[in-house]
Design a protein around this motif. Structure first.
Motif, PDB file in Angstrom:
ATOM      1  N   VAL A  75       4.045  83.770  74.937  1.00 14.30           N
ATOM      2  CA  VAL A  75       3.299  83.113  75.999  1.00 14.30           C
ATOM      3  C   VAL A  75       3.516  81.624  75.781  1.00 14.30           C
ATOM      4  N   LEU A  76       3.994  80.938  76.820  1.00 15.92           N
ATOM      5  CA  LEU A  76       4.270  79.509  76.744  1.00 15.92           C
ATOM      6  C   LEU A  76       3.278  78.770  77.619  1.00 15.92           C
ATOM      7  N   ASP A  77       2.684  77.729  77.083  1.00 11.96           N
ATOM      8  CA  ASP A  77       1.741  76.922  77.844  1.00 11.96           C
ATOM      9  C   ASP A  77       2.342  75.538  77.974  1.00 11.96           C
ATOM     10  N   GLY A  78       2.567  75.086  79.204  1.00 13.34           N
ATOM     11  CA  GLY A  78       3.177  73.774  79.364  1.00 13.34           C
ATOM     12  C   GLY A  78       3.607  73.508  80.784  1.00 13.34           C
ATOM     13  N   THR A  79       4.762  72.834  80.921  1.00 12.68           N
ATOM     14  CA  THR A  79       5.232  72.368  82.221  1.00 12.68           C
ATOM     15  C   THR A  79       6.696  72.723  82.416  1.00 12.68           C
ATOM     16  N   ALA A  80       7.014  73.226  83.603  1.00 14.89           N
ATOM     17  CA  ALA A  80       8.399  73.491  83.965  1.00 14.89           C
ATOM     18  C   ALA A  80       8.824  72.476  85.013  1.00 14.89           C
ATOM     19  N   SER A  81      10.081  72.042  84.922  1.00 12.68           N
ATOM     20  CA  SER A  81      10.633  71.168  85.952  1.00 12.68           C
ATOM     21  C   SER A  81      12.139  71.364  85.982  1.00 12.68           C
ATOM     22  N   ILE A  82      12.773  70.884  87.064  1.00 17.75           N
ATOM     23  CA  ILE A  82      14.220  71.016  87.189  1.00 17.75           C
ATOM     24  C   ILE A  82      14.870  69.798  86.546  1.00 17.75           C
ATOM     25  N   LYS A  83      15.807  70.065  85.646  1.00 15.75           N
ATOM     26  CA  LYS A  83      16.490  68.996  84.908  1.00 15.75           C
ATOM     27  C   LYS A  83      17.995  69.250  84.961  1.00 15.75           C
ATOM     28  N   GLU A  84      18.757  68.175  84.836  1.00 10.39           N
ATOM     29  CA  GLU A  84      20.200  68.340  84.681  1.00 10.39           C
ATOM     30  C   GLU A  84      20.535  68.099  83.216  1.00 10.39           C
ATOM     31  N   THR A  85      21.266  69.049  82.625  1.00 10.75           N
ATOM     32  CA  THR A  85      21.668  68.948  81.226  1.00 10.75           C
ATOM     33  C   THR A  85      23.133  68.530  81.191  1.00 10.75           C
ATOM     34  N   SER A  86      23.435  67.452  80.467  1.00  7.70           N
ATOM     35  CA  SER A  86      24.805  66.929  80.386  1.00  7.70           C
ATOM     36  C   SER A  86      25.715  67.892  79.619  1.00  7.70           C
ATOM     37  N   VAL A  87      27.013  67.725  79.830  1.00  5.58           N
ATOM     38  CA  VAL A  87      28.011  68.525  79.106  1.00  5.58           C
ATOM     39  C   VAL A  87      27.824  68.322  77.599  1.00  5.58           C
ATOM     40  N   LYS A  88      27.629  67.064  77.187  1.00  5.17           N
ATOM     41  CA  LYS A  88      27.449  66.752  75.766  1.00  5.17           C
ATOM     42  C   LYS A  88      26.253  67.529  75.189  1.00  5.17           C
ATOM     43  N   GLN A  89      25.126  67.524  75.908  1.00  4.53           N
ATOM     44  CA  GLN A  89      23.931  68.221  75.446  1.00  4.53           C
ATOM     45  C   GLN A  89      24.140  69.736  75.447  1.00  4.53           C
ATOM     46  N   LEU A  90      24.796  70.269  76.484  1.00  2.22           N
ATOM     47  CA  LEU A  90      25.080  71.710  76.547  1.00  2.22           C
ATOM     48  C   LEU A  90      25.930  72.139  75.351  1.00  2.22           C
ATOM     49  N   LYS A  91      26.914  71.304  74.997  1.00  2.00           N
ATOM     50  CA  LYS A  91      27.768  71.611  73.839  1.00  2.00           C
ATOM     51  C   LYS A  91      26.936  71.572  72.552  1.00  2.00           C
ATOM     52  N   HIS A  92      26.023  70.606  72.476  1.00  2.00           N
ATOM     53  CA  HIS A  92      25.141  70.491  71.308  1.00  2.00           C
ATOM     54  C   HIS A  92      24.273  71.752  71.167  1.00  2.00           C
ATOM     55  N   TYR A  93      23.684  72.218  72.274  1.00  2.00           N
ATOM     56  CA  TYR A  93      22.868  73.449  72.232  1.00  2.00           C
ATOM     57  C   TYR A  93      23.718  74.641  71.791  1.00  2.00           C
ATOM     58  N   ALA A  94      24.936  74.735  72.318  1.00  2.00           N
ATOM     59  CA  ALA A  94      25.824  75.851  71.975  1.00  2.00           C
ATOM     60  C   ALA A  94      26.140  75.823  70.472  1.00  2.00           C
ATOM     61  N   GLU A  95      26.347  74.602  69.946  1.00  2.00           N
ATOM     62  CA  GLU A  95      26.599  74.429  68.513  1.00  2.00           C
ATOM     63  C   GLU A  95      25.381  74.877  67.699  1.00  2.00           C
ATOM     64  N   ASP A  96      24.186  74.398  68.115  1.00  2.00           N
ATOM     65  CA  ASP A  96      22.934  74.780  67.443  1.00  2.00           C
ATOM     66  C   ASP A  96      22.746  76.291  67.414  1.00  2.00           C
ATOM     67  N   ALA A  97      23.229  76.956  68.456  1.00  2.00           N
ATOM     68  CA  ALA A  97      23.040  78.402  68.577  1.00  2.00           C
ATOM     69  C   ALA A  97      24.102  79.179  67.805  1.00  2.00           C
ATOM     70  N   GLY A  98      25.042  78.444  67.186  1.00  2.00           N
ATOM     71  CA  GLY A  98      26.068  79.103  66.394  1.00  2.00           C
ATOM     72  C   GLY A  98      27.207  79.684  67.209  1.00  2.00           C
ATOM     73  N   LYS A  99      27.426  79.160  68.417  1.00  2.00           N
ATOM     74  CA  LYS A  99      28.531  79.656  69.263  1.00  2.00           C
ATOM     75  C   LYS A  99      29.880  79.232  68.666  1.00  2.00           C
ATOM     76  N   SER A 100      30.930  79.964  69.037  1.00  2.00           N
ATOM     77  CA  SER A 100      32.271  79.666  68.515  1.00  2.00           C
ATOM     78  C   SER A 100      32.841  78.410  69.170  1.00  2.00           C
ATOM     79  N   LYS A 101      33.836  77.809  68.529  1.00  2.00           N
ATOM     80  CA  LYS A 101      34.512  76.620  69.079  1.00  2.00           C
ATOM     81  C   LYS A 101      35.098  76.929  70.462  1.00  2.00           C
ATOM     82  N   GLU A 102      35.610  78.152  70.640  1.00  2.00           N
ATOM     83  CA  GLU A 102      36.186  78.571  71.926  1.00  2.00           C
ATOM     84  C   GLU A 102      35.114  78.561  73.023  1.00  2.00           C
ATOM     85  N   GLU A 103      33.936  79.141  72.709  1.00  2.00           N
ATOM     86  CA  GLU A 103      32.843  79.172  73.687  1.00  2.00           C
ATOM     87  C   GLU A 103      32.392  77.756  74.042  1.00  2.00           C
ATOM     88  N   ILE A 104      32.293  76.891  73.025  1.00  2.00           N
ATOM     89  CA  ILE A 104      31.853  75.511  73.237  1.00  2.00           C
ATOM     90  C   ILE A 104      32.875  74.756  74.099  1.00  2.00           C
TER      91      ILE A 104
END
Length: 138
Positions: free
Chosen positions: A89-118
């Motif tokens: 159960v999450l309590d907070g706020t949702a909104s629409i955001k744009e995530t940059s390519v750099k940030q998306l790659k960072h999240y993929a790295e944090d999640a342990g994705k492969s270099k190919e996926e990134i």
């Protein structure tokens, strides 16, 4: 022979400001509940991914294979890295955001994705993000 006491299991474990399931809506309903691209309140859903660096973000399952990015207010708390598959159960706020390519790659790295996926990440992504002030892991 219960693995854990059913009473404590039904209460769950809270993080941040904590919260309760009362009045929460399913993550599948979130898009319908947003007004002017915003939602404030509680949602419930299943965790499908957690930052493996330090639990500083997680993703919750949405219908159709999509996920909802969840961050924590002011980075005030982190989640255990082993809660994939748990209902939250999450309590907070949702909104629409744009995530940059750099940030998306960072999240993929944090999640342990492969270099190919990134390497396949080429475009920014505009989607709903949730900033939780409190989380209850059921």
């Amino acid at each position: 022979a219960y693995a854990q006491d059913p009473v404590s299991a039904s209460k769950g474990v809270t993080y941040g400001a904590g919260t309760t399931p009362d009045g929460s809506v399913a993550v599948a309903e979130l898009d319908k509940k947003m007004v002017n691209n915003k939602f404030e309140g509680k949602i419930t859903g299943k965790v499908v991914e957690v930052c493996q660096e330090k639990g500083c973000w997680m993703k919750v399952e949405k219908p159709g294979g999509e996920t909802l990015m969840v961050k924590f207010k002011d980075y005030g708390f982190f989640m255990p890295k082993d809660i994939v598959g748990k209902e939250v159960v999450l309590d907070g706020t949702a909104s629409i955001k744009e995530t940059s390519v750099k940030q998306l790659k960072h999240y993929a790295e944090d999640a342990g994705k492969s270099k190919e996926e990134i390497a396949k990440i080429k475009k920014p992504k505009k989607d709903v993000q949730f900033v939780a002030s409190g989380v209850l892991v059921l």
